[in-house]
Design a protein around this motif. Structure first.
Motif, PDB file in Angstrom:
ATOM      1  N   GLN A  83       2.312  -8.720  -0.239  1.00  0.00           N
ATOM      2  CA  GLN A  83       2.043  -9.343  -1.530  1.00  0.00           C
ATOM      3  C   GLN A  83       1.329  -8.337  -2.441  1.00  0.00           C
ATOM      4  O   GLN A  83       0.757  -7.353  -1.958  1.00  0.00           O
ATOM      5  CB  GLN A  83       1.216 -10.612  -1.329  1.00  0.00           C
ATOM      6  N   PRO A  84       1.320  -8.542  -3.755  1.00  0.00           N
ATOM      7  CA  PRO A  84       0.863  -7.483  -4.676  1.00  0.00           C
ATOM      8  C   PRO A  84      -0.608  -7.121  -4.584  1.00  0.00           C
ATOM      9  O   PRO A  84      -0.978  -5.978  -4.882  1.00  0.00           O
ATOM     10  CB  PRO A  84       1.187  -8.062  -6.064  1.00  0.00           C
ATOM     11  N   PHE A  85      -1.489  -8.041  -4.157  1.00  0.00           N
ATOM     12  CA  PHE A  85      -2.914  -7.761  -4.260  1.00  0.00           C
ATOM     13  C   PHE A  85      -3.468  -6.975  -3.081  1.00  0.00           C
ATOM     14  O   PHE A  85      -4.511  -6.337  -3.205  1.00  0.00           O
ATOM     15  CB  PHE A  85      -3.697  -9.063  -4.444  1.00  0.00           C
ATOM     16  N   THR A  86      -2.789  -6.993  -1.937  1.00  0.00           N
ATOM     17  CA  THR A  86      -3.290  -6.230  -0.789  1.00  0.00           C
ATOM     18  C   THR A  86      -3.341  -4.723  -1.064  1.00  0.00           C
ATOM     19  O   THR A  86      -4.377  -4.089  -0.819  1.00  0.00           O
ATOM     20  CB  THR A  86      -2.448  -6.529   0.462  1.00  0.00           C
ATOM     21  N   PRO A  87      -2.285  -4.086  -1.586  1.00  0.00           N
ATOM     22  CA  PRO A  87      -2.402  -2.643  -1.870  1.00  0.00           C
ATOM     23  C   PRO A  87      -3.442  -2.331  -2.937  1.00  0.00           C
ATOM     24  O   PRO A  87      -4.083  -1.270  -2.897  1.00  0.00           O
ATOM     25  CB  PRO A  87      -0.995  -2.251  -2.331  1.00  0.00           C
ATOM     26  N   ILE A  88      -3.648  -3.250  -3.879  1.00  0.00           N
ATOM     27  CA  ILE A  88      -4.667  -3.015  -4.904  1.00  0.00           C
ATOM     28  C   ILE A  88      -6.054  -3.056  -4.284  1.00  0.00           C
ATOM     29  O   ILE A  88      -6.916  -2.203  -4.572  1.00  0.00           O
ATOM     30  CB  ILE A  88      -4.531  -4.059  -6.038  1.00  0.00           C
ATOM     31  N   ILE A  89      -6.290  -4.042  -3.408  1.00  0.00           N
ATOM     32  CA  ILE A  89      -7.582  -4.123  -2.727  1.00  0.00           C
ATOM     33  C   ILE A  89      -7.817  -2.882  -1.878  1.00  0.00           C
ATOM     34  O   ILE A  89      -8.914  -2.295  -1.879  1.00  0.00           O
ATOM     35  CB  ILE A  89      -7.651  -5.396  -1.865  1.00  0.00           C
ATOM     36  N   GLU A  90      -6.790  -2.448  -1.141  1.00  0.00           N
ATOM     37  CA  GLU A  90      -6.939  -1.284  -0.271  1.00  0.00           C
ATOM     38  C   GLU A  90      -7.155  -0.004  -1.080  1.00  0.00           C
ATOM     39  O   GLU A  90      -7.875   0.900  -0.650  1.00  0.00           O
ATOM     40  CB  GLU A  90      -5.715  -1.144   0.633  1.00  0.00           C
ATOM     41  N   THR A  91      -6.538   0.068  -2.259  1.00  0.00           N
ATOM     42  CA  THR A  91      -6.769   1.229  -3.127  1.00  0.00           C
ATOM     43  C   THR A  91      -8.206   1.246  -3.621  1.00  0.00           C
ATOM     44  O   THR A  91      -8.856   2.307  -3.661  1.00  0.00           O
ATOM     45  CB  THR A  91      -5.799   1.205  -4.321  1.00  0.00           C
ATOM     46  N   LEU A  92      -8.736   0.082  -3.999  1.00  0.00           N
ATOM     47  CA  LEU A  92     -10.133   0.007  -4.424  1.00  0.00           C
ATOM     48  C   LEU A  92     -11.068   0.410  -3.288  1.00  0.00           C
ATOM     49  O   LEU A  92     -12.058   1.130  -3.508  1.00  0.00           O
ATOM     50  CB  LEU A  92     -10.463  -1.409  -4.898  1.00  0.00           C
ATOM     51  N   ARG A  93     -10.769  -0.055  -2.079  1.00  0.00           N
ATOM     52  CA  ARG A  93     -11.602   0.341  -0.932  1.00  0.00           C
ATOM     53  C   ARG A  93     -11.530   1.847  -0.708  1.00  0.00           C
ATOM     54  O   ARG A  93     -12.534   2.495  -0.392  1.00  0.00           O
ATOM     55  CB  ARG A  93     -11.142  -0.401   0.328  1.00  0.00           C
ATOM     56  N   GLY A  94     -10.332   2.408  -0.851  1.00  0.00           N
ATOM     57  CA  GLY A  94     -10.200   3.841  -0.668  1.00  0.00           C
ATOM     58  C   GLY A  94     -11.002   4.628  -1.691  1.00  0.00           C
ATOM     59  O   GLY A  94     -11.648   5.632  -1.356  1.00  0.00           O
ATOM     60  N   LEU A  95     -10.963   4.178  -2.941  1.00  0.00           N
ATOM     61  CA  LEU A  95     -11.682   4.883  -3.997  1.00  0.00           C
ATOM     62  C   LEU A  95     -13.192   4.730  -3.861  1.00  0.00           C
ATOM     63  O   LEU A  95     -13.945   5.692  -4.075  1.00  0.00           O
ATOM     64  CB  LEU A  95     -11.234   4.370  -5.369  1.00  0.00           C
ATOM     65  N   LEU A  96     -13.656   3.536  -3.518  1.00  0.00           N
ATOM     66  CA  LEU A  96     -15.091   3.259  -3.514  1.00  0.00           C
ATOM     67  C   LEU A  96     -15.751   3.488  -2.161  1.00  0.00           C
ATOM     68  O   LEU A  96     -16.952   3.774  -2.105  1.00  0.00           O
ATOM     69  CB  LEU A  96     -15.344   1.817  -3.967  1.00  0.00           C
ATOM     70  N   LEU A  97     -14.980   3.358  -1.076  1.00  0.00           N
ATOM     71  CA  LEU A  97     -15.580   3.452   0.263  1.00  0.00           C
ATOM     72  C   LEU A  97     -15.043   4.614   1.085  1.00  0.00           C
ATOM     73  O   LEU A  97     -15.535   4.866   2.186  1.00  0.00           O
ATOM     74  CB  LEU A  97     -15.347   2.138   1.029  1.00  0.00           C
ATOM     75  N   GLY A  98     -14.023   5.289   0.591  1.00  0.00           N
ATOM     76  CA  GLY A  98     -13.492   6.444   1.302  1.00  0.00           C
ATOM     77  C   GLY A  98     -12.549   6.117   2.425  1.00  0.00           C
ATOM     78  O   GLY A  98     -12.237   6.986   3.251  1.00  0.00           O
ATOM     79  N   THR A  99     -12.033   4.889   2.488  1.00  0.00           N
ATOM     80  CA  THR A  99     -11.050   4.540   3.517  1.00  0.00           C
ATOM     81  C   THR A  99      -9.683   5.115   3.130  1.00  0.00           C
ATOM     82  O   THR A  99      -9.437   5.416   1.957  1.00  0.00           O
ATOM     83  CB  THR A  99     -10.949   3.016   3.675  1.00  0.00           C
ATOM     84  N   PRO A 100      -8.759   5.259   4.086  1.00  0.00           N
ATOM     85  CA  PRO A 100      -7.435   5.831   3.768  1.00  0.00           C
ATOM     86  C   PRO A 100      -6.681   4.979   2.745  1.00  0.00           C
ATOM     87  O   PRO A 100      -6.682   3.750   2.828  1.00  0.00           O
ATOM     88  CB  PRO A 100      -6.715   5.834   5.119  1.00  0.00           C
ATOM     89  N   VAL A 101      -6.044   5.650   1.795  1.00  0.00           N
ATOM     90  CA  VAL A 101      -5.283   4.956   0.747  1.00  0.00           C
ATOM     91  C   VAL A 101      -3.789   5.009   1.023  1.00  0.00           C
ATOM     92  O   VAL A 101      -3.077   4.012   0.859  1.00  0.00           O
ATOM     93  CB  VAL A 101      -5.598   5.563  -0.641  1.00  0.00           C
ATOM     94  N   GLY A 102      -3.290   6.168   1.453  1.00  0.00           N
ATOM     95  CA  GLY A 102      -1.862   6.301   1.717  1.00  0.00           C
ATOM     96  C   GLY A 102      -1.037   6.068   0.465  1.00  0.00           C
ATOM     97  O   GLY A 102      -1.330   6.593  -0.617  1.00  0.00           O
ATOM     98  N   ASN A 103       0.009   5.249   0.599  1.00  0.00           N
ATOM     99  CA  ASN A 103       0.883   4.937  -0.537  1.00  0.00           C
ATOM    100  C   ASN A 103       0.416   3.739  -1.351  1.00  0.00           C
ATOM    101  O   ASN A 103       1.099   3.333  -2.292  1.00  0.00           O
ATOM    102  CB  ASN A 103       2.312   4.669  -0.036  1.00  0.00           C
TER     103      ASN A 103
END
Length: 266
Positions: free
Chosen positions: A214-234
């Motif tokens: 669904q559309p919001f999961t990659p957005i949430i994961e991108t925010l986590r990657g930017l703010l927390l340093g977790t892997p972002v990938g695609n």
């Protein structure tokens, strides 16, 4: 050139009108903020220890649960802002405001531009307030640089614009303010069927596929990657694609609905 200037001037006038309405009737904005804050307090204060321990054991996430939870709650604040635009557009439709604007020399879509711009500003302010409350509760972004924060803010603003245009279409499509306030609920709670509260891999198999795509999961994961340093990938590119697609869908749908009925033309 003159038509562009006319459009910008009329849109700015409609924006001022909507901001005055928001200042005089703040109940809607307050209710939009209340929901995400309540969810933040509920999941962090009541379920935080249990959910945090499960996420750490299952995924190896090293931060506190408030750090994992905050990007999802911030996204819920963004989706909750849809209701403001949807209801405001529906009110203008049902109270004859559009018909009055039609008799005036107002640029064709300035009313919609004003609603969307006002919704973007209100939603951005409410989202910043929710983030500030999360910081007060302990959220920290130790590894994020200035560029990371700018990227996160830019992604959130892109999503706010996309959902504001989608909400504008929902308001034009609704039969009245009541239905306009109910329809966006589906969008508001989609983050909870994503990775806002727990990772999709810890969900039942029947829900996991939807949560992952669904559309919001990659957005949430991108925010986590930017703010927390977790892997972002695609996820970053997927997020931008979803935001661009939702913006185009909302804008074209709103323009079509607005032009279809002569009462909506100005």
């Amino acid at each position: 050139m003159m038509s562009t200037t006319h459009a910008l001037a009329d849109s700015a006038t409609m924006l001022r009108r909507n901001l005055r309405h928001a200042r005089r009737y703040p109940a809607m904005t307050i209710s939009v903020i209340f929901g995400p804050v309540l969810m933040l307090l509920l999941f962090f204060g009541v379920f935080g220890n249990t959910l945090g321990a499960g996420i750490s054991a299952g995924t190896g996430f090293k931060g506190d649960y408030i750090d994992y939870l905050t990007p999802g709650i911030v996204l819920m604040a963004v989706t909750s802002g849809c209701m403001v635009v949807s209801v405001a557009v529906a009110v203008d439709m049902t109270e004859g405001v559009i018909a009055r604007f039609r008799t005036m020399a107002v640029f064709r879509t300035a009313v919609l531009n004003g609603h969307v711009a006002g919704g973007v500003l209100q939603t951005a302010a409410s989202t910043a307030l929710v983030l500030a409350i999360a910081v007060a509760l302990g959220f920290r972004s130790h590894d994020a640089t200035l560029l990371d924060w700018l990227g996160a803010i830019g992604l959130l603003l892109f999503l706010i614009v996309a959902l504001s245009w989608l909400a504008c279409g929902l308001g034009l499509w609704s039969k009245g303010p009541e239905s306009a306030s109910n329809t966006p609920l589906i969008v508001q709670f989609l983050p909870f069927l994503g990775s806002a509260v727990v990772p999709p891999e810890q969900m039942p198999a029947s829900i996991r596929w939807f949560a992952e795509y669904q559309p919001f999961t990659p957005i949430i994961e991108t925010l986590r990657g930017l703010l927390l340093g977790t892997p972002v990938g695609n996820d970053a590119w997927t997020s931008l694609a979803w935001c661009a697609g939702l913006t185009a869908l909302g804008y074209l749908w709103s323009r079509r609905l607005f032009a279809r009925d002569p009462k909506h033309a100005s």
